[in-house]
Design an enzyme around this catalytic site. Structure first.
Site, PDB file in Angstrom:
ATOM      1  CG  ASP A  47      -2.212   0.807   1.522  1.00 51.44           C
ATOM      2  OD1 ASP A  47      -1.394   1.907   0.697  1.00 51.44           O
ATOM      3  OD2 ASP A  47      -3.169   0.042   1.518  1.00 51.44           O
ATOM      4  CG  ASP A  59       2.627   4.137  -7.316  1.00 54.21           C
ATOM      5  OD1 ASP A  59       2.141   2.972  -7.571  1.00 54.21           O
ATOM      6  OD2 ASP A  59       2.217   4.783  -6.644  1.00 54.21           O
ATOM      7  CB  ILE A  64     -12.277   4.436  -5.285  1.00 56.10           C
ATOM      8  CG1 ILE A  64     -12.019   5.246  -4.148  1.00 56.10           C
ATOM      9  CG2 ILE A  64     -11.547   2.402  -5.201  1.00 56.10           C
ATOM     10  CD1 ILE A  64     -12.739   4.770  -2.617  1.00 56.10           C
ATOM     11  CB  SER A 116     -14.660  -5.065 -11.281  1.00 48.57           C
ATOM     12  OG  SER A 116     -15.154  -3.985 -12.447  1.00 48.57           O
ATOM     13  CE1 TYR A 142     -13.145   3.397  -9.501  1.00 51.55           C
ATOM     14  CE2 TYR A 142     -15.748   3.595  -9.417  1.00 51.55           C
ATOM     15  CZ  TYR A 142     -14.235   3.253  -8.790  1.00 51.55           C
ATOM     16  OH  TYR A 142     -14.234   2.476  -7.949  1.00 51.55           O
ATOM     17  CE  LYS A 186     -12.089  -1.084  -9.748  1.00 48.76           C
ATOM     18  NZ  LYS A 186     -10.616  -0.874  -9.101  1.00 48.76           N
ATOM     19  CB  VAL A 213     -24.487   8.016   0.433  1.00 51.95           C
ATOM     20  CG1 VAL A 213     -24.329   6.587   0.296  1.00 51.95           C
ATOM     21  CG2 VAL A 213     -24.652   9.606   0.541  1.00 51.95           C
ATOM     22  NE  ARG A 216     -25.243   5.365  -6.363  1.00 55.51           N
ATOM     23  CZ  ARG A 216     -26.098   5.841  -7.611  1.00 55.51           C
ATOM     24  NH1 ARG A 216     -27.321   5.571  -7.700  1.00 55.51           N
ATOM     25  NH2 ARG A 216     -25.262   6.989  -8.076  1.00 55.51           N
ATOM     26  NE  ARG A 263     -21.753  13.799  -5.636  1.00 52.81           N
ATOM     27  CZ  ARG A 263     -21.100  12.541  -4.474  1.00 52.81           C
ATOM     28  NH1 ARG A 263     -19.989  13.826  -4.147  1.00 52.81           N
ATOM     29  NH2 ARG A 263     -21.532  12.099  -5.072  1.00 52.81           N
TER      30      ARG A 263
END
Length: 309
Positions: A33, A53, A78, A120, A145, A149, A188, A212, A269
């Protein structure tokens, strides 16, 4: 013989839950990480840790040295909004980073069998043509994004065909739970839990009717543990097969804490889709996996944890 797993992004939200589960299951665990979003305090004792990395040549050397049986790849950029403003960096991390992991696996392939798990996202589907979304749904991401992915999925399938590297690809619904950071692209639920614990205003973008598929992190972990033992060499959704609106989420949270949550409305958004939920029959057929937590159960566990913390 004890199996060794290398977890990329192991100091992040899903990564830390995975690492703890692997340790409990008797795996030897290596974490890679770069701590760009992961936290050093998330790394438990008893693991080997490299601050590196995934795009570096060093990463390939680490894999050659550690010789893991499995690479579980959860390191990623992400943030949807970040990807729209910084598409090159987003693609570099998510596409080139995964390619470097595949090259590392290929470097080991002559010595030993190695398999991969790749996290994914439902973002690959874009605006749904129909609901619930199955794995045959058209791929039409509406953010960089989502595109970044999806590209590694194709690479992974080709590396399997050319070099026999086993893999499992999971398209996650909206994951929430213990260890998720409400800052940045927290999701969220983590933002909502943070507002509950700090007793502050919760912002709703749009009308709150957007839906969602919220899945508790423990259910994500159980799918990963199953695929760690039996790679499926295909892609499947990991989801609850249930759609929940933002307003319903608020109501469930209010039932758990037994008080109202103060809200403020702002405009939608860019890059956010309106409705989404994913079918999960394929994961059930291939892995005998089913989610174990309802939203109320998972949310209650998460709120309780942060209240005590």
């Amino acid at each position: 013989m004890m199996k060794k797993v290398l977890v990329t992004g192991g100091a992040g939200f899903i990564g830390l839950n995975l690492v703890n589960a692997y340790l409990k299951d008797g795996y030897e665990v290596v974490i890679v990480d770069n701590l760009s979003t992961g936290k050093i305090e998330n790394i438990p004792t008893g693991v080997t840790f490299y601050e590196e990395d995934i795009r570096s040549q060093n990463f390939i050397e680490i894999v050659k040295k550690e010789k893991p049986d499995l690479i579980n790849h959860h390191a990623a950029q992400i943030d949807v909004q970040y990807s729209i403003h910084q598409p090159v960096e987003d693609g570099s991390i998510n596409i080139l980073g995964t390619l470097n992991i595949l090259e590392a696996a290929r470097a080991l392939k002559d010595e030993m069998d190695i398999s991969l798990i790749y996290a994914s996202s439902a973002a690959v589907y874009g605006d749904p043509v129909y609901l619930g979304i199955d794995e045959q749904h058209p791929i039409q991401p509406i953010s960089y994004y989502g595109a970044s992915k999806y590209a590694p999925e194709s690479y992974m399938q080709i590396y399997h065909d050319l070099y026999g590297i086993s893999y499992s690809i999971f398209r996650y619904a909206n994951v929430y739970g213990i260890g998720q950071d409400p800052k940045g692209e927290g999701g969220v639920v983590s933002i909502l839990v943070d507002k509950i614990v700090t007793d502050s205003l919760f912002t709703i973008h749009g009308d709150g009717e957007q839906t969602r598929d919220f899945i508790f992190v423990d259910d994500i972990v159980s799918a990963n543990l199953l695929a760690s033992k039996h790679p499926i060499n295909t892609v499947c959704n990991i989801s609850t097969h249930t759609k929940t609106s933002l307003l319903d989420l608020l109501q469930i949270a209010e039932e758990i804490i037994e008080r109202k949550i103060e809200t403020v409305y702002q405009e939608d958004r860019p890059g956010d889709i309106k409705h989404s939920y994913l079918l999960n029959e394929k994961a059930n057929q291939l892995l005998n996996w089913k989610p174990q937590y309802s939203l109320k159960e998972g949310l209650a566990k998460t709120i309780q944890y942060y209240k005590e913390k």
